[in-house]
Design a protein around this motif. Structure first.
Motif, PDB file in Angstrom:
ATOM      1  N   GLY A   1     -17.638  53.469 -33.813  1.00 31.88           N
ATOM      2  CA  GLY A   1     -18.341  54.002 -32.346  1.00 31.88           C
ATOM      3  C   GLY A   1     -17.928  53.259 -30.962  1.00 31.88           C
ATOM      4  N   ILE A   2     -17.985  51.924 -31.062  1.00 27.54           N
ATOM      5  CA  ILE A   2     -17.458  51.361 -29.868  1.00 27.54           C
ATOM      6  C   ILE A   2     -16.116  51.764 -29.333  1.00 27.54           C
ATOM      7  N   ILE A   3     -15.110  51.677 -30.525  1.00 28.47           N
ATOM      8  CA  ILE A   3     -13.712  51.835 -30.295  1.00 28.47           C
ATOM      9  C   ILE A   3     -13.364  53.317 -29.709  1.00 28.47           C
ATOM     10  N   CYS A   4     -14.107  54.326 -30.393  1.00 25.83           N
ATOM     11  CA  CYS A   4     -13.887  55.536 -30.133  1.00 25.83           C
ATOM     12  C   CYS A   4     -14.454  55.944 -28.702  1.00 25.83           C
ATOM     13  N   SER A   5     -15.723  55.360 -28.507  1.00 32.05           N
ATOM     14  CA  SER A   5     -15.995  55.720 -26.927  1.00 32.05           C
ATOM     15  C   SER A   5     -15.100  54.913 -25.973  1.00 32.05           C
ATOM     16  N   GLY A   6     -14.571  53.851 -26.258  1.00 31.47           N
ATOM     17  CA  GLY A   6     -13.412  53.355 -25.698  1.00 31.47           C
ATOM     18  C   GLY A   6     -12.189  54.017 -25.423  1.00 31.47           C
ATOM     19  N   LEU A   7     -12.212  54.481 -26.584  1.00 36.24           N
ATOM     20  CA  LEU A   7     -10.817  55.523 -26.429  1.00 36.24           C
ATOM     21  C   LEU A   7     -11.083  56.828 -25.422  1.00 36.24           C
TER      22      LEU A   7
END
Length: 227
Positions: A52-58
């Motif tokens: 969730g954190i990584i995808c939003s960061g991407l």
């Protein structure tokens, strides 16, 4: 996960430390979907949190036309304050990670996220790329990379199913194997099979390391030099 990415795109011009609160509801819904599918068993709560954190960061990086390699710094900026959530009372403990922080002060996946997933950046990705460059299949490269994660990560899922002594014993055993001068792929795979048998017998599941390996693969496929 598409919704996480879209939220990151939508927040491209907002402070990164505000992004976590805006994606929590998406994460909660994802967990509810998981529990419905598994009839109440927590199988993927950790990876929902991480991705969730990584995808939003991407999504944030994509909208700002920044390279994927910056994802580690972005994740740290998004979740830098999340460690504070581990300081909970006994009645407020809701996850295995919170329990293991209470028991051993182990920060688990929250610690990884707040620091920008250093185990992926400094261990997972370099090792996966190293073994892939040697001609290993991605499956074999990932399996051996997992050994390096097992040797170095304080896996809270392993802790939850055992104790700190068992975790340290596993780390020492894997580290000793990796330090062998006579290592070959066949030697590594035989060790992995035996280790897997031991884990099954002792009901040990290093789910934290498995999540970090999944993240490693994801970022490996997204890395510019692998496209």
């Amino acid at each position: 996960f598409r919704q996480f990415v879209l939220k990151g795109i939508e927040s491209y011009n907002k402070p990164l430390n505000k992004l976590l609160s805006s994606i929590r509801y998406i994460g909660i819904r994802a967990e509810e979907t998981m529990y419905k599918a598994t009839k109440g068993v927590n199988t993927h709560k950790g990876i929902i949190f991480s991705l969730g954190i990584i995808c939003s960061g991407l999504g944030y990086l994509y909208k700002n036309e920044e390279p994927v390699i910056k994802i580690f710094d972005i994740c740290s900026a998004i979740s830098k304050d999340i460690i504070n959530e581990l300081h909970v009372s006994d009645k407020d403990i809701l996850s295995n990670g919170e329990f293991e922080f209470k028991r051993y002060k182990s920060q688990g996946i929250r610690g990884e996220a707040s620091k920008g997933f250093p185990s992926v950046k400094n261990i997972g990705l370099p090792k996966l790329k190293e073994y892939a460059s040697k001609g290993y299949s991605l499956n074999d490269a990932g399996a051996v990379t997992l050994l390096h994660l097992l040797a170095n990560v304080e896996d809270t899922n392993t802790l939850h199913r055992s104790n700190m002594h068992t975790l340290k014993s596993i780390q020492d055993k894997v580290s000793n194997h990796l330090s062998s001068k006579d290592r070959t792929l066949e030697f590594d795979l035989a060790f992995i099979r035996n280790l897997n048998d031991d884990f099954i017998i002792n009901n040990i599941s290093p789910g934290g390391c498995a999540d970090l390996l999944a993240i490693t693969f994801m970022l490996y496929f997204l890395s510019e030099d692998n496209q």
